[in-house]
Design a protein around this motif. Structure first.
Motif, PDB file in Angstrom:
ATOM      1  N   ALA A 170     -14.072   2.423 -13.038  1.00 30.01           N
ATOM      2  CA  ALA A 170     -13.295   1.195 -12.894  1.00 30.01           C
ATOM      3  C   ALA A 170     -14.151   0.081 -12.307  1.00 30.01           C
ATOM      4  N   MET A 171     -14.990   0.421 -11.331  1.00 24.18           N
ATOM      5  CA  MET A 171     -15.864  -0.581 -10.741  1.00 24.18           C
ATOM      6  C   MET A 171     -16.828  -1.144 -11.777  1.00 24.18           C
ATOM      7  N   SER A 177      -9.650  -5.095  -5.658  1.00 23.44           N
ATOM      8  CA  SER A 177      -8.547  -4.788  -4.737  1.00 23.44           C
ATOM      9  C   SER A 177      -7.209  -4.768  -5.469  1.00 23.44           C
ATOM     10  N   TYR A 178      -7.041  -5.654  -6.428  1.00 23.47           N
ATOM     11  CA  TYR A 178      -5.775  -5.720  -7.177  1.00 23.47           C
ATOM     12  C   TYR A 178      -5.639  -4.570  -8.162  1.00 23.47           C
ATOM     13  N   ARG A 179      -6.655  -4.376  -8.978  1.00 22.03           N
ATOM     14  CA  ARG A 179      -6.540  -3.393 -10.061  1.00 22.03           C
ATOM     15  C   ARG A 179      -6.538  -1.958  -9.544  1.00 22.03           C
ATOM     16  N   LEU A 180      -7.320  -1.668  -8.494  1.00 19.51           N
ATOM     17  CA  LEU A 180      -7.291  -0.311  -7.946  1.00 19.51           C
ATOM     18  C   LEU A 180      -5.904   0.015  -7.415  1.00 19.51           C
ATOM     19  N   HIS A 239     -12.329  -4.237   3.121  1.00 17.98           N
ATOM     20  CA  HIS A 239     -11.158  -5.072   2.849  1.00 17.98           C
ATOM     21  C   HIS A 239     -10.076  -4.323   2.077  1.00 17.98           C
ATOM     22  N   LEU A 240     -10.427  -3.186   1.486  1.00 17.42           N
ATOM     23  CA  LEU A 240      -9.402  -2.406   0.793  1.00 17.42           C
ATOM     24  C   LEU A 240      -8.372  -1.850   1.770  1.00 17.42           C
ATOM     25  N   THR A 241      -8.741  -1.687   3.022  1.00 13.62           N
ATOM     26  CA  THR A 241      -7.755  -1.261   4.016  1.00 13.62           C
ATOM     27  C   THR A 241      -7.062  -2.462   4.632  1.00 13.62           C
ATOM     28  N   LEU A 263      -5.173   6.843  -0.038  1.00  9.93           N
ATOM     29  CA  LEU A 263      -4.573   5.607   0.438  1.00  9.93           C
ATOM     30  C   LEU A 263      -3.834   4.874  -0.675  1.00  9.93           C
ATOM     31  N   LEU A 264      -4.461   4.776  -1.833  1.00  7.95           N
ATOM     32  CA  LEU A 264      -3.823   4.097  -2.962  1.00  7.95           C
ATOM     33  C   LEU A 264      -2.551   4.819  -3.390  1.00  7.95           C
ATOM     34  N   ASP A 265      -2.591   6.141  -3.406  1.00  6.15           N
ATOM     35  CA  ASP A 265      -1.403   6.916  -3.787  1.00  6.15           C
ATOM     36  C   ASP A 265      -0.283   6.744  -2.768  1.00  6.15           C
ATOM     37  N   LEU A 266      -0.630   6.755  -1.495  1.00  7.43           N
ATOM     38  CA  LEU A 266       0.382   6.587  -0.453  1.00  7.43           C
ATOM     39  C   LEU A 266       1.035   5.216  -0.539  1.00  7.43           C
ATOM     40  N   ARG A 267       0.251   4.197  -0.737  1.00  5.78           N
ATOM     41  CA  ARG A 267       0.819   2.853  -0.833  1.00  5.78           C
ATOM     42  C   ARG A 267       1.716   2.720  -2.059  1.00  5.78           C
TER      43      ARG A 267
END
Length: 636
Positions: free
Chosen positions: A536-537, A522-525, A561-563, A237-241
């Motif tokens: 990271a967490m 949410s921001y840094r990831l 909330h990450l989604t 998800l992070l890569d796609l965004r």
């Protein structure tokens, strides 16, 4: 002719889902075809036709998003997910349609009023953010990304929703839990008691169970929901965004995400996090010291407070230092009385009447439906789905069912929570008021000409402010005494409410730092996309939170909330700054004063997204919002 609420089915929900989603998408596609048919239309006529398409698109997506999270039947949830994917794909296709874009780009806005001109600007911005100006290959890839993001979002959320974990423990390990909790958890055939990660089990267990090892067992189970499958999904998800943002010309997903929010830029999120972290640092350190000091009385070897122990020792401190025993407080908050009290309070505050509709078809037996009336006229309908069940969304949120549009359809919203059926914690009462604030915003803001501006349609980092402010009505002693009664009918004592508030405020530094930790996650990831999320967490927890993560757990895999909020969890703290300022306009001695309550209703809630949030707030306050009230609250 008076508008009627959406006719929900009494049975055969699958047929309803299929028919409504298909007919709504067909209507939306028809609007696109008509807009491109070459007919000469004025700018206003073009926007009016577009509005019909937006209504149809919302009708295809809102109810499917709701039912995918709450319908008791797994087949219906799956069908709703598929329908939502189709609606999302249509929006992507529409926003990349160059021929359609040219229709709007050619419009002359000079003759449009302010609201219509605002809508046109938003439409053109959406086209650009959808990639309409990109080459064919890029637009194709953007469409693929959008479709996959929808699926990954759904899978991530489904994994959290369906992954109900549990521990089985000896009954003596329930020491410290309320009597009604113990009675509701009988021994099984093996002589053990099952405790699940659902809220009605998890929340009281972590706060009251004396057995530290048992608290850690359930905390580990809770913090590993969705793991390991959601670990891989989160990376994807992070890569796609990030790819989507870069293809559209942005440096990062947070930059893309914040372009349409109050905060404005991705870098501003980082700055805001650091500002609040600095402001709260002193208080947070004192709060941690108090927890550690108390914990070491039980175990002198303790060197840190983890997520397994924080609520337990926080509860002990409130009891010992402020004479506030949450178990004693619970006896004043019977669910049925609280629900009615909420309706009475908000009805009086905003000049509303709630009329129950006992025969309204709903998706589950315990859902309660009410028509919302103002001056005797129905302005919307709400549905309260407030108790847990298998396959249901696990947190608390408001979902749109119908987008309100003046003269066309009534706003309908759904409150989805997971409260116990008996006695409630005061924290749960506060949550109920909070989430109901979203529901009111949706209904009161639902009388708009343009669907785009209906309901909770402000910038997304403002949407929590009205709900956070409504929590204040769950703290007023005189208000609570109208519905917070014990089994004998005696109201909650005012001095107890005062001590409850003092106790709750005593660890505001820790609370703020926890929220800032979530915001940083949410921001840094999203910004950095680290290869090792667990590392990271740990780093972010050590930097921002005074409460330590349990080693070898994976909180991020269940962080829904990450989604939904993506890189914008800072929203909660940003909104709290504004909420404290909004509340400063009310007189604490008369929270029902009609002039200020009516002005707030009409200037903030009822205007939906028809103006920028900062302008709505300034219109109500008579000045721009500031940090002053928040700073005073944080400083005590």
């Amino acid at each position: 002719m008076a508008l009627e609420p959406l006719a929900l089915p009494a049975a055969d929900w699958n047929a309803f889902i299929a028919e409504r989603s298909e007919s709504s998408l067909s209507a939306a596609r028809d609007v696109v075809a008509r807009l491109k048919d070459g007919t000469s239309r004025t700018a206003l006529e073009t926007l009016q036709l577009w509005n019909l398409g937006e209504i149809a698109t919302a009708n295809a997506s809102s109810f499917t998003q709701l039912l995918a999270e709450v319908h008791p039947d797994a087949a219906a949830r799956e069908l709703a997910e598929q329908a939502l994917q189709e609606a999302s794909a249509f929006v992507t296709e529409r926003d990349q349609d160059r021929e359609l874009y040219e229709v709007f780009a050619a419009l002359d806005a000079d003759d449009l009023d302010a609201q219509a001109a605002r809508l046109l600007e938003r439409i053109l911005r959406d086209f650009r953010r959808g990639g309409v100006d990109q080459d064919d290959a890029t637009r194709t890839r953007l469409a693929e990304i959008s479709a996959r993001i929808t699926v990954v979002d759904q899978e991530f959320s489904r994994n959290v929703r369906d992954d109900v974990r549990s521990i089985r423990i000896a009954p003596e390990r329930l020491a410290g839990l309320p009597e009604d909790f113990v009675a509701a958890h009988p021994e099984d055939e093996d002589g053990l008691v099952e405790i699940t990660t659902d809220y009605p089990d998890f929340r009281p267990f972590r706060a009251y169970a004396h057995d530290a090892a048992a608290r850690e067992e359930i905390a580990r189970a809770y913090n590993d929901r969705g793991w390991p499958v959601n670990g891989a999904l989160l990376h994807e998800l992070l890569d796609l965004r990030a790819e989507q943002a870069q293809l559209l010309g942005y440096d990062s997903w947070p930059d893309f995400d914040t372009e349409v929010k109050m905060i404005g830029t991705g870098a501003a999120i980082g700055d805001f996090i650091e500002r609040i972290a600095e402001l709260s640092g002193g208080r947070a350190a004192a709060d941690l010291d108090a927890l550690l000091t108390r914990a070491r009385r039980d175990d002198p070897t303790i060197t840190e407070i983890t997520t397994a122990d924080a609520e337990y020792y926080g509860e002990i401190l409130r009891r010992e230092q402020y004479d506030v025993d949450a178990q004693e407080v619970r006896r004043y908050f019977d669910f049925s009385r609280v629900r009615q009290g909420l309706l009475d309070v908000t009805g009086r505050l905003f000049g509303l009447t709630y009329r129950e509709v006992p025969d309204a078809p709903v998706w589950a037996d315990e859902v309660a439906s009410y028509d919302v009336l103002r001056d005797g006229e129905r302005i919307g309908r709400i549905h309260l789905d407030l108790h847990p069940r298998d396959g249901k969304y696990k947190h608390a949120a408001q979902f749109d069912l119908v987008t309100g549009v003046r003269g066309i359809q009534l706003p309908e919203g759904v409150l989805v929570c997971n409260f116990p059926r008996g006695l409630m914690e005061h924290e749960q009462v506060k949550t109920l008021f909070h989430e109901f604030g979203h529901l009111l915003h949706h209904v009161l803001g639902g009388d708009q000409v343009w669907a785009r501006f209906s309901g909770v349609a402000t910038e997304w980092d403002f949407v929590e402010a009205p709900s956070q402010m409504l929590e204040e009505w769950a703290w007023d002693a005189d208000i609570l005494r109208t519905f917070a009664l014990d089994a004998d009918g005696a109201p909650i004592p005012a001095d107890l409410v005062s001590r409850m508030r003092e106790a709750a405020d005593s660890d505001r530094g820790r609370s703020v730092r926890t929220q800032i930790f979530y915001a940083a996650v949410s921001y840094r990831l999203h910004l950095e996309r680290p290869a090792d999320h667990d590392a990271a967490m740990r780093e972010l927890s050590q930097r921002y939170s005074v409460i330590s993560l349990l080693p070898d757990t994976h909180f991020q895999a269940g962080f829904g909330h990450l989604t939904s909020y993506s890189s914008g969890y800072y929203t909660y703290m940003w909104s709290l700054v504004i909420a404290k300022d909004l509340f400063s306009a009310f007189d604490p001695a008369d929270l029902f004063a009609p002039e200020v309550a009516g002005r707030y209703r009409d200037e903030v809630l009822a205007r939906g997204g028809s103006a920028d949030a900062a302008d709505l707030v300034a219109s109500f306050l008579g000045r721009p919002y500031s940090f002053d009230a928040f700073g005073a609250w944080l400083a005590g």
